[in-house]
Design a protein around this motif. Structure first.
Motif, PDB file in Angstrom:
ATOM      1  N   PRO A 175      14.706  42.310 -23.831  1.00 63.36           N
ATOM      2  CA  PRO A 175      15.688  41.510 -23.099  1.00 63.36           C
ATOM      3  C   PRO A 175      16.143  42.228 -21.824  1.00 63.36           C
ATOM      4  CG  PRO A 175      16.304  41.821 -25.416  1.00 63.36           C
ATOM      5  CD  PRO A 175      15.171  42.748 -25.147  1.00 63.36           C
ATOM      6  N   GLY A 176      16.437  41.476 -20.755  1.00 60.38           N
ATOM      7  CA  GLY A 176      16.950  42.065 -19.522  1.00 60.38           C
ATOM      8  C   GLY A 176      18.306  42.724 -19.749  1.00 60.38           C
ATOM      9  N   GLU A 177      18.593  43.778 -18.955  1.00 60.18           N
ATOM     10  CA  GLU A 177      19.871  44.512 -19.124  1.00 60.18           C
ATOM     11  C   GLU A 177      21.082  43.613 -18.878  1.00 60.18           C
ATOM     12  OE1 GLU A 177      17.959  48.787 -18.000  1.00 60.18           O
ATOM     13  OE2 GLU A 177      19.565  47.951 -16.712  1.00 60.18           O
ATOM     14  N   GLU A 178      20.887  42.542 -18.125  1.00 57.51           N
ATOM     15  CA  GLU A 178      22.017  41.652 -17.826  1.00 57.51           C
ATOM     16  C   GLU A 178      22.462  40.865 -19.059  1.00 57.51           C
ATOM     17  OE1 GLU A 178      18.376  39.141 -17.588  1.00 57.51           O
ATOM     18  OE2 GLU A 178      18.962  41.205 -17.054  1.00 57.51           O
ATOM     19  N   LEU A 179      21.646  40.842 -20.096  1.00 54.07           N
ATOM     20  CA  LEU A 179      22.003  40.101 -21.325  1.00 54.07           C
ATOM     21  C   LEU A 179      22.875  40.985 -22.220  1.00 54.07           C
ATOM     22  CD1 LEU A 179      18.548  38.376 -22.024  1.00 54.07           C
ATOM     23  CD2 LEU A 179      20.433  37.585 -20.587  1.00 54.07           C
ATOM     24  N   GLU A 180      24.097  41.230 -21.769  1.00 56.82           N
ATOM     25  CA  GLU A 180      24.986  42.208 -22.421  1.00 56.82           C
ATOM     26  C   GLU A 180      25.465  41.754 -23.801  1.00 56.82           C
ATOM     27  OE1 GLU A 180      26.598  43.926 -18.129  1.00 56.82           O
ATOM     28  OE2 GLU A 180      27.969  42.845 -19.501  1.00 56.82           O
ATOM     29  N   ALA A 181      25.768  40.474 -23.948  1.00 55.14           N
ATOM     30  CA  ALA A 181      26.231  39.983 -25.254  1.00 55.14           C
ATOM     31  C   ALA A 181      25.132  40.178 -26.306  1.00 55.14           C
ATOM     32  CB  ALA A 181      26.614  38.500 -25.147  1.00 55.14           C
ATOM     33  N   LEU A 182      23.892  39.909 -25.910  1.00 57.00           N
ATOM     34  CA  LEU A 182      22.756  40.111 -26.823  1.00 57.00           C
ATOM     35  C   LEU A 182      22.629  41.593 -27.185  1.00 57.00           C
ATOM     36  CD1 LEU A 182      20.210  39.052 -28.275  1.00 57.00           C
ATOM     37  CD2 LEU A 182      18.975  39.316 -26.114  1.00 57.00           C
ATOM     38  N   ALA A 183      22.789  42.478 -26.189  1.00 54.12           N
ATOM     39  CA  ALA A 183      22.653  43.930 -26.435  1.00 54.12           C
ATOM     40  C   ALA A 183      23.721  44.431 -27.410  1.00 54.12           C
ATOM     41  CB  ALA A 183      22.743  44.685 -25.116  1.00 54.12           C
ATOM     42  N   SER A 184      24.970  44.019 -27.254  1.00 52.42           N
ATOM     43  CA  SER A 184      25.996  44.540 -28.169  1.00 52.42           C
ATOM     44  C   SER A 184      25.854  43.925 -29.566  1.00 52.42           C
ATOM     45  CB  SER A 184      27.401  44.290 -27.609  1.00 52.42           C
ATOM     46  OG  SER A 184      27.523  42.963 -27.194  1.00 52.42           O
ATOM     47  N   TRP A 185      25.431  42.657 -29.657  1.00 52.25           N
ATOM     48  CA  TRP A 185      25.161  42.046 -30.982  1.00 52.25           C
ATOM     49  C   TRP A 185      24.026  42.791 -31.685  1.00 52.25           C
ATOM     50  CZ3 TRP A 185      20.314  39.847 -31.859  1.00 52.25           C
ATOM     51  CH2 TRP A 185      20.143  39.156 -33.064  1.00 52.25           C
ATOM     52  N   ARG A 186      22.984  43.115 -30.911  1.00 50.03           N
ATOM     53  CA  ARG A 186      21.841  43.825 -31.491  1.00 50.03           C
ATOM     54  C   ARG A 186      22.273  45.179 -32.043  1.00 50.03           C
ATOM     55  NH1 ARG A 186      16.565  45.690 -28.016  1.00 50.03           N
ATOM     56  NH2 ARG A 186      15.308  46.511 -29.738  1.00 50.03           N
ATOM     57  N   ASP A 187      23.121  45.883 -31.294  1.00 45.79           N
ATOM     58  CA  ASP A 187      23.631  47.178 -31.772  1.00 45.79           C
ATOM     59  C   ASP A 187      24.449  47.002 -33.050  1.00 45.79           C
ATOM     60  OD1 ASP A 187      24.275  48.471 -28.384  1.00 45.79           O
ATOM     61  OD2 ASP A 187      22.423  48.248 -29.576  1.00 45.79           O
ATOM     62  N   ALA A 188      25.215  45.903 -33.110  1.00 46.74           N
ATOM     63  CA  ALA A 188      26.027  45.646 -34.313  1.00 46.74           C
ATOM     64  C   ALA A 188      25.134  45.356 -35.518  1.00 46.74           C
ATOM     65  CB  ALA A 188      26.968  44.464 -34.050  1.00 46.74           C
ATOM     66  N   CYS A 189      24.033  44.648 -35.305  1.00 47.20           N
ATOM     67  CA  CYS A 189      23.079  44.386 -36.397  1.00 47.20           C
ATOM     68  C   CYS A 189      22.436  45.700 -36.853  1.00 47.20           C
ATOM     69  CB  CYS A 189      21.992  43.422 -35.937  1.00 47.20           C
ATOM     70  SG  CYS A 189      22.528  41.732 -35.642  1.00 47.20           S
ATOM     71  N   ALA A 190      22.003  46.502 -35.872  1.00 46.19           N
ATOM     72  CA  ALA A 190      21.302  47.757 -36.183  1.00 46.19           C
ATOM     73  C   ALA A 190      22.218  48.749 -36.891  1.00 46.19           C
ATOM     74  CB  ALA A 190      20.761  48.369 -34.897  1.00 46.19           C
ATOM     75  N   ALA A 191      23.532  48.643 -36.660  1.00 49.68           N
ATOM     76  CA  ALA A 191      24.497  49.580 -37.261  1.00 49.68           C
ATOM     77  C   ALA A 191      24.768  49.254 -38.731  1.00 49.68           C
ATOM     78  CB  ALA A 191      25.812  49.517 -36.476  1.00 49.68           C
ATOM     79  N   ARG A 192      24.405  48.054 -39.193  1.00 51.53           N
ATOM     80  CA  ARG A 192      24.623  47.687 -40.595  1.00 51.53           C
ATOM     81  C   ARG A 192      23.627  48.465 -41.468  1.00 51.53           C
ATOM     82  NH1 ARG A 192      27.561  42.801 -40.772  1.00 51.53           N
ATOM     83  NH2 ARG A 192      26.990  42.481 -42.954  1.00 51.53           N
ATOM     84  N   PRO A 193      24.013  48.799 -42.702  1.00 50.89           N
ATOM     85  CA  PRO A 193      23.033  49.478 -43.585  1.00 50.89           C
ATOM     86  C   PRO A 193      21.729  48.686 -43.681  1.00 50.89           C
ATOM     87  CG  PRO A 193      25.234  49.496 -44.547  1.00 50.89           C
ATOM     88  CD  PRO A 193      25.325  48.646 -43.310  1.00 50.89           C
ATOM     89  N   SER A 194      21.823  47.351 -43.715  1.00 54.12           N
ATOM     90  CA  SER A 194      20.599  46.527 -43.827  1.00 54.12           C
ATOM     91  C   SER A 194      19.775  46.586 -42.545  1.00 54.12           C
ATOM     92  CB  SER A 194      20.973  45.070 -44.115  1.00 54.12           C
ATOM     93  OG  SER A 194      21.621  44.494 -42.982  1.00 54.12           O
ATOM     94  N   GLY A 195      20.408  47.011 -41.441  1.00 61.70           N
ATOM     95  CA  GLY A 195      19.694  47.077 -40.161  1.00 61.70           C
ATOM     96  C   GLY A 195      18.705  48.224 -40.114  1.00 61.70           C
ATOM     97  N   ARG A 196      18.790  49.093 -41.118  1.00 63.07           N
ATOM     98  CA  ARG A 196      17.908  50.268 -41.138  1.00 63.07           C
ATOM     99  C   ARG A 196      16.854  50.197 -42.231  1.00 63.07           C
ATOM    100  NH1 ARG A 196      22.996  52.391 -39.631  1.00 63.07           N
ATOM    101  NH2 ARG A 196      23.677  52.718 -41.787  1.00 63.07           N
ATOM    102  N   VAL A 197      16.736  49.055 -42.956  1.00 64.69           N
ATOM    103  CA  VAL A 197      15.759  48.988 -44.039  1.00 64.69           C
ATOM    104  C   VAL A 197      14.402  48.477 -43.539  1.00 64.69           C
ATOM    105  CG1 VAL A 197      17.551  48.643 -45.767  1.00 64.69           C
ATOM    106  CG2 VAL A 197      16.358  46.637 -44.787  1.00 64.69           C
TER     107      VAL A 197
END
Ligand SMILES: N[C@@H](CCC(=O)N[C@@H](CS)C(=O)NCC(=O)O)C(=O)O
Length: 210
Positions: free
Chosen positions: A188-210
């Motif tokens: 995704p382009g860097e300008e898609l900031e809402a997508l970037a922070s949502w993605r980080d929130a998903c990755a931070a979940r324990p299930s985001g690392r399985v």
């Protein structure tokens, strides 16, 4: 104990793994080596003649061979935490965004990968039958995936998760799409900031690392 047929590197089993992790369900995992044709082994084809993973075999011995059936079954058997929506409107949004993340997301990336990768020659679609590659579909897939990045960002400017206030199967499906897209250098382009922070929130979940 249920048996879960997995492939640690493939996107579709990752969706089911995340549901299993979110719901803290105990399963026996069997790894199917897709890189070396494990899906075509007679003992696996006896379980899923469509030769795909994930597969969840219930305690009653029934094989569920798609994320749709696996997620629905686990939601009914293990309702906490809810992943398919808590209210009628949330359930509707989960259904809509899950379908869009499959059709506009995962399938777009699969079109790029399966129609360009040498390892996928004559295997442009999953399954036991040979399917020739169509290189033109790869370009279409790239354009579709980019459009869907923007659609996700537009939605996530207005809600923390795709279905609203609660994390759901729609977020799991879209997150796996964004991660899978990297395989074909789609980011995704860097300008898609809402997508970037949502993605980080998903990755931070324990299930985001399985
Ligand atoms: N409809 C299935 C899709 C399953 C699927 O296509 N899995 C891929 C891995 S991502 C697979 O098993 N591919 C085997 C192959 O390419 O031969 C789902 O809902 O998950």
């Amino acid at each position: 104990m249920m048996t879960f047929y997995d492939c640690a590197t493939a996107p579709s089993p990752r969706r089911a793994r995340m549901v299993i992790a979110e719901k803290r369900v105990a399963v026996t995992t069997v790894d199917v080596d897709l890189r070396n044709g494990g899906q075509f082994a007679p003992e696996f084809m006896a379980i899923n003649p469509r030769c795909t993973v994930p597969v969840l075999v219930t305690e009653a011995g029934e094989a569920l061979c798609d994320n749709a059936s696996i997620a629905r079954y686990l939601e009914a058997e293990f309702p906490d935490p809810p992943l398919m929506g808590r209210s009628s409107i949330e359930q509707a949004r989960v259904a809509e965004w899950t379908w869009r993340a499959e059709f506009d997301g995962l399938m777009s990336v699969a079109e790029v990968l399966r129609n360009t990768s040498r390892a996928m020659k004559d295997r442009a679609l999953p399954g036991p039958d040979p399917v020739p590659q169509i290189p033109e579909l790869a370009e279409r897939g790239r354009a579709r995936a980019q459009r869907f990045f923007t659609a996700l960002d537009d939605r996530l400017k207005h809600a923390p998760w795709l279905a609203g206030d609660g994390f759901s199967f729609a977020d799991i499906t879209a997150f796996v799409f964004v991660e899978f897209a990297q395989w074909v250098k789609l980011v995704p382009g860097e300008e898609l900031e809402a997508l970037a922070s949502w993605r980080d929130a998903c990755a931070a979940r324990p299930s985001g690392r399985v």
